[in-house]
Structures are given as structure tokens and as C-alpha cells.
Design a protein around this motif. Structure first.
Motif, short mmCIF file in Angstrom:
data_model
loop_
_atom_site.label_atom_id
_atom_site.label_comp_id
_atom_site.label_asym_id
_atom_site.label_seq_id
_atom_site.Cartn_x
_atom_site.Cartn_y
_atom_site.Cartn_z
N ALA A 186 0.90 -1.23 0.02
CA ALA A 186 0.17 -0.07 -0.11
C ALA A 186 0.66 1.21 -0.09
O ALA A 186 1.95 1.34 0.28
N ASP A 187 0.20 2.34 -0.31
CA ASP A 187 0.65 3.85 -0.15
C ASP A 187 0.38 4.18 1.13
O ASP A 187 -0.75 4.42 1.42
N TYR A 188 1.23 4.65 1.95
CA TYR A 188 1.10 5.33 3.12
C TYR A 188 1.32 6.43 3.50
O TYR A 188 2.08 7.21 2.75
N ALA A 189 0.44 7.24 4.14
CA ALA A 189 0.40 8.76 4.33
C ALA A 189 0.85 8.79 5.98
O ALA A 189 0.27 8.04 6.71
N ASP A 190 1.64 9.85 6.26
CA ASP A 190 1.81 10.09 7.48
C ASP A 190 1.17 11.23 8.12
O ASP A 190 0.97 12.39 7.68
N ILE A 191 0.31 11.12 9.38
CA ILE A 191 -0.83 11.90 9.74
C ILE A 191 -0.62 12.12 11.26
O ILE A 191 -0.28 11.23 11.67
#
Length: 252
Positions: A79-84
Motif C-alpha cells: 500500500a501507499d502510506y500517508a503520515d498523519i
């Protein structure tokens, strides 16, 4: 100032070590995969990957696990991960910052909001809590690195801002922008003799909030729930616990 490892100590005494270790290994492996996918598989050319590998080695993640995580990031799948970043207020008015890395923002937000609402807290807006924290570099070395005075001297020479030492290790703090330079200088000073247990950018509270009794019990449960969510990478809080309160929680 709130103890750097108060929750780790309490969880250790409560016999949660194996479960926490499995969660930590999975979290570090995910960070290696994300770093590899975003910046390439060569640690020398990828600072985020280099840091992730160092942190994994610091807690004895096997070399094969590290390599598999790097390869997974390069495989083209995954998957493509986003940092939040999420912020909220826990029991007793304690400020909490959560850093997540997720491939599903809706799931992450729902899980974190539910954790707060079911454990006496409330998720709030970005910036509502973090203004009470400083973002700093934290480099942890084991006791074997030297005495408190020796590590303090090395840290000051390397350009660090502050050092805390106790019977479990040494914690060296740097300005965010000086983190890489101080890390490299300390690596040269200590050489192959000793490696850092961890090196990362953290949120360190400017002021702390005393908490005890039922609020402390509920806060500990909330932090445990947050820490075990798959999307969560790091959890920081500004609680202040007395020695008596930590002893009570540890024996619960």
C-alpha cells in the motif's frame, strides 16, 4: 518533567513485554518498508531508511526481518502510506499526540477517535495540543555508553541541548535541525563500542499535567489502546505521575 519511559516501565512490570515487543517489531518493519518504497533501498542515500534501520537494530529486530521489510518496499506491491498527526485530550486533561502511518485515513481516524471516546478522552484539532510540546531529536544510548558525566560531555561536544541519564540509559536531546549532525558526531565519538538504542524526532512536553487515581488508570488504558492500533506509529503525552502513583499502576 514526565519520565521518558514511565509507561514502558509500567507495562514491563505488568508482564506485557512479549506483546509490546511484537507490536514494536511490526511497527519498525512497516517504517522500513515505507522508507524503502519512498526513498530507495540504499540506507546511505535514504536518511529515513537509515534511521528506521538503526531503530530496528536498537531493539534487536533480526537482520532477515529488516531485509524483508526493505525488499517489500521495493517489490512494487503493498500500500501507499500517508503520515498523519492526530491530537487529543485524555483523562485528567492530559495532552496526547499520535503519529500514524496509514493506507486508509478514514480507518485510522475512526479507530483513534473511538479509542479516545471509549476511554475518557476526546480527539481535537491539529495544533490544539502540540503547542504545548517541542519537537526535538532524541537519541537513546544504553548504560554501557558510559557514566552520566561522560555521556553529558560527549553530547555537549556534539552539539546537543540536554541529556537525561538514569539506571536504564541515557537520553540525549537536540534541536530538530541539529538531529542528524549530533547523531553522526555521537556515532564517531562512541564508535563501534556502542550503538544507540533509538534515534528519532519526538514531541517533548513543555509543561506537564499531574494525574492520579481513576484518571491515571483510565489514561493508561487509553495509551495502551492507542499504542496497539495498527496505524499508530508513536504516541506522546504530557502526563506527570508521582513515584507512588507509578508504583501503584505497576502493581495493579
Amino acid at each position: 518533567m514526565a519520565g521518558h519511559s514511565k509507561w514502558a516501565n509500567i507495562q514491563h512490570r505488568k508482564g506485557k513485554q512479549d506483546k509490546k515487543r511484537a507490536v514494536l517489531f511490526a511497527r519498525l518493519s512497516k517504517e522500513i518498508t515505507v522508507a524503502s518504497k519512498m526513498g530507495g533501498p540504499d540506507p546511505a542515500m535514504n536518511p529515513r531508511l537509515r534511521l528506521a534501520i538503526a531503530n530496528a537494530k536498537g531493539v534487536s529486530v533480526p537482520k532477515d526481518n529488516i531485509q524483508r521489510a526493505i525488499d517489500k518496499g521495493q517489490s512494487g506491491g503493498g500500500a501507499d502510506y500517508a503520515d498523519i498527526r492526530y491530537e487529543g485530550v485524555g483523562p485528567g486533561g492530559v495532552g496526547i499526540i499520535i503519529e500514524a502511518s496509514t493506507d486508509n485515513k478514514n480507518r485510522a481516524a475512526t479507530d483513534i477517535r473511538t479509542a479516545f471516546s471509549k476511554n475518557g478522552g476526546a480527539l481535537s484539532t491539529t495544533g490544539s495540543v502540540s503547542f504545548n510540546f517541542d519537537q526535538l531529536g532524541e537519541i537513546e544510548y544504553p548504560v554501557s555508553a558510559g557514566t552520566a558525566d561522560e555521556v553529558m560531555e560527549a553530547a555537549i561536544m556534539a552539539g546537543a541541548q540536554d541529556v537525561e541519564s538514569d539506571e536504564e540509559g541515557h537520553w540525549i536531546y537536540t534541536a530538530r535541525e541539529d538531529f542528524a549532525a549530533v547523531s553522526n558526531a555521537l556515532a564517531e565519538t562512541f564508535g563501534a563500542k556502542v550503538e544507540p538504542t533509538s534515534a528519532k524526532i519526538i514531541w517533548k512536553p513543555k509543561v506537564t499535567t499531574p494525574v492520579s487515581g481513576d484518571a491515571a488508570d483510565q489514561l493508561m488504558k487509553l495509551l495502551d489502546v492507542l499504542d496497539e492500533l495498527d496505524d499508530v506509529q508513536n504516541v506522546y503525552d504530557n502526563s506527570e505521575l508521582s513515584e507512588d502513583e507509578m508504583a501503584r499502576l505497576a502493581g495493579g
